[in-house]
Motif scaffolding. Structure first.
Motif, PDB file in Angstrom:
ATOM      1  N   GLU A   1       9.811   4.555   2.138  1.00  0.00           N
ATOM      2  CA  GLU A   1       9.149   4.284   1.014  1.00  0.00           C
ATOM      3  C   GLU A   1       7.821   4.722   1.118  1.00  0.00           C
ATOM      4  N   ASN A   2       7.290   5.421   2.392  1.00  0.00           N
ATOM      5  CA  ASN A   2       6.062   5.725   2.454  1.00  0.00           C
ATOM      6  C   ASN A   2       4.983   4.441   2.212  1.00  0.00           C
ATOM      7  N   THR A   3       5.226   3.315   2.423  1.00  0.00           N
ATOM      8  CA  THR A   3       4.684   2.182   2.074  1.00  0.00           C
ATOM      9  C   THR A   3       4.394   1.142   3.409  1.00  0.00           C
ATOM     10  N   ARG A   4       3.232   0.610   3.141  1.00  0.00           N
ATOM     11  CA  ARG A   4       2.913  -0.396   4.157  1.00  0.00           C
ATOM     12  C   ARG A   4       2.642  -1.731   3.346  1.00  0.00           C
ATOM     13  N   TYR A   5       2.939  -2.843   4.217  1.00  0.00           N
ATOM     14  CA  TYR A   5       2.923  -4.104   3.671  1.00  0.00           C
ATOM     15  C   TYR A   5       1.928  -5.011   4.364  1.00  0.00           C
ATOM     16  N   LEU A   6       1.486  -6.057   3.594  1.00  0.00           N
ATOM     17  CA  LEU A   6       0.741  -7.383   4.099  1.00  0.00           C
ATOM     18  C   LEU A   6       1.402  -8.606   3.803  1.00  0.00           C
ATOM     19  N   GLN A   7       2.203  -9.289   4.614  1.00  0.00           N
ATOM     20  CA  GLN A   7       2.545 -10.433   4.078  1.00  0.00           C
ATOM     21  C   GLN A   7       1.737 -11.572   4.456  1.00  0.00           C
ATOM     22  N   MET A   8       1.351 -12.284   3.638  1.00  0.00           N
ATOM     23  CA  MET A   8       0.418 -13.302   4.034  1.00  0.00           C
ATOM     24  C   MET A   8       0.903 -14.771   3.730  1.00  0.00           C
TER      25      MET A   8
ATOM     26  N   CYS B   1       0.942  -1.167   0.004  1.00  0.00           N
ATOM     27  CA  CYS B   1       0.028  -0.149   0.135  1.00  0.00           C
ATOM     28  C   CYS B   1       0.851   1.323   0.085  1.00  0.00           C
ATOM     29  N   ALA B   2       1.050   1.818  -1.076  1.00  0.00           N
ATOM     30  CA  ALA B   2       1.872   2.985  -1.197  1.00  0.00           C
ATOM     31  C   ALA B   2       0.928   4.375  -1.159  1.00  0.00           C
ATOM     32  N   ALA B   3       1.534   5.421  -0.176  1.00  0.00           N
ATOM     33  CA  ALA B   3       0.926   6.445   0.053  1.00  0.00           C
ATOM     34  C   ALA B   3       1.471   7.602  -0.701  1.00  0.00           C
ATOM     35  N   SER B   4       0.817   8.517  -1.112  1.00  0.00           N
ATOM     36  CA  SER B   4       0.999   9.756  -1.692  1.00  0.00           C
ATOM     37  C   SER B   4       0.249  11.008  -1.086  1.00  0.00           C
ATOM     38  N   GLY B   5       0.690  12.097  -1.430  1.00  0.00           N
ATOM     39  CA  GLY B   5       0.189  13.472  -0.661  1.00  0.00           C
ATOM     40  C   GLY B   5       0.480  13.767   0.472  1.00  0.00           C
ATOM     41  N   ARG B   6       0.713  12.721   1.509  1.00  0.00           N
ATOM     42  CA  ARG B   6       1.058  13.162   2.716  1.00  0.00           C
ATOM     43  C   ARG B   6       1.860  11.882   3.201  1.00  0.00           C
ATOM     44  N   THR B   7       2.621  12.138   3.972  1.00  0.00           N
ATOM     45  CA  THR B   7       3.506  11.136   4.409  1.00  0.00           C
ATOM     46  C   THR B   7       2.658  10.126   5.672  1.00  0.00           C
ATOM     47  N   PHE B   8       2.983   8.906   5.311  1.00  0.00           N
ATOM     48  CA  PHE B   8       2.394   7.741   6.394  1.00  0.00           C
ATOM     49  C   PHE B   8       2.678   8.160   7.737  1.00  0.00           C
ATOM     50  N   GLY B   9       3.738   8.837   8.180  1.00  0.00           N
ATOM     51  CA  GLY B   9       4.404   9.010   9.288  1.00  0.00           C
ATOM     52  C   GLY B   9       3.379   9.303  10.518  1.00  0.00           C
ATOM     53  N   SER B  10       2.567   9.873  10.383  1.00  0.00           N
ATOM     54  CA  SER B  10       1.538  10.377  11.701  1.00  0.00           C
ATOM     55  C   SER B  10       0.048   9.526  11.263  1.00  0.00           C
ATOM     56  N   TYR B  11       0.013   8.499  10.398  1.00  0.00           N
ATOM     57  CA  TYR B  11      -1.267   8.085  10.112  1.00  0.00           C
ATOM     58  C   TYR B  11      -1.274   6.447  10.510  1.00  0.00           C
ATOM     59  N   THR B  12      -2.237   6.136  11.152  1.00  0.00           N
ATOM     60  CA  THR B  12      -2.281   4.891  11.455  1.00  0.00           C
ATOM     61  C   THR B  12      -2.871   4.025  10.215  1.00  0.00           C
ATOM     62  N   MET B  13      -2.490   2.800   9.757  1.00  0.00           N
ATOM     63  CA  MET B  13      -2.993   2.188   8.664  1.00  0.00           C
ATOM     64  C   MET B  13      -3.617   0.819   9.017  1.00  0.00           C
ATOM     65  N   GLY B  14      -4.660   0.550   8.389  1.00  0.00           N
ATOM     66  CA  GLY B  14      -5.144  -0.808   8.419  1.00  0.00           C
ATOM     67  C   GLY B  14      -5.456  -1.418   7.108  1.00  0.00           C
ATOM     68  N   TRP B  15      -5.489  -2.702   7.093  1.00  0.00           N
ATOM     69  CA  TRP B  15      -6.046  -3.591   5.900  1.00  0.00           C
ATOM     70  C   TRP B  15      -7.196  -4.140   6.413  1.00  0.00           C
ATOM     71  N   PHE B  16      -8.121  -4.181   5.321  1.00  0.00           N
ATOM     72  CA  PHE B  16      -9.374  -4.523   5.510  1.00  0.00           C
ATOM     73  C   PHE B  16      -9.666  -5.507   4.171  1.00  0.00           C
ATOM     74  N   ARG B  17     -10.615  -6.180   4.111  1.00  0.00           N
ATOM     75  CA  ARG B  17     -11.083  -7.269   3.022  1.00  0.00           C
ATOM     76  C   ARG B  17     -12.792  -7.373   2.855  1.00  0.00           C
ATOM     77  N   GLN B  18     -13.199  -7.758   1.815  1.00  0.00           N
ATOM     78  CA  GLN B  18     -14.546  -7.975   1.422  1.00  0.00           C
ATOM     79  C   GLN B  18     -14.529  -9.052   0.389  1.00  0.00           C
TER      80      GLN B  18
END
Length: 125
Positions: free
Chosen positions: A77-84, A22-39
């Motif tokens: 890299e302003n990126t979050r990962y989900l290793q499955m 999950c790559a973020a742009s616009g603002r740094t991920f630095g102060s954001y909590t990030m979640g993975w969801f699925r449907q």
């Protein structure tokens, strides 16, 4: 404003592994909590995993994926990962990353402000 773009989905056999990004742009991920969801088709969007921006705060996982999935970050890299790992057919779904300001890691989708477009994961038996 934060833009999120997921990648890495695909078709994998049961027992296999895959890593979503999950790559973020616009603002740094630095102060954001990030979640993975699925449907999955016909089902509600559900929480999978979450990671606070604050170092030292434990990651959170849904019971169904704990021990198989790992959420991680690369701040440079302003990126979050989900290793499955050890994927199961019931993991088949569209996977979304989401972000919210603040340190807490809620499991409710309503608490997240920014969403990616989703990436499809299909696990064959």
């Amino acid at each position: 404003q934060v833009q999120l773009v997921e990648s890495g989905g695909g078709l994998v056999q049961a027992g296999g592994s895959l890593r979503l990004s999950c790559a973020a742009s616009g603002r740094t991920f630095g102060s954001y909590t990030m979640g993975w969801f699925r449907q999955a088709p016909g089902k509600e969007r559900e929480f999978v995993a979450g990671l606070s921006w604050r170092s030292g705060v434990s990651a959170y996982y849904a019971d169904s994926v704990r021990g198989r999935f790992t959420i991680s970050r690369d701040n440079a890299e302003n990126t979050r990962y989900l290793q499955m790992n050890n994927l199961k057919p019931e993991d088949t779904a569209v996977y979304y990353c989401a972000a919210r300001p603040g340190m807490a890691v809620p499991t409710s989708r309503d608490e997240y402000i920014y969403w990616g477009q989703g990436t499809q994961l299909t696990v064959s038996s």
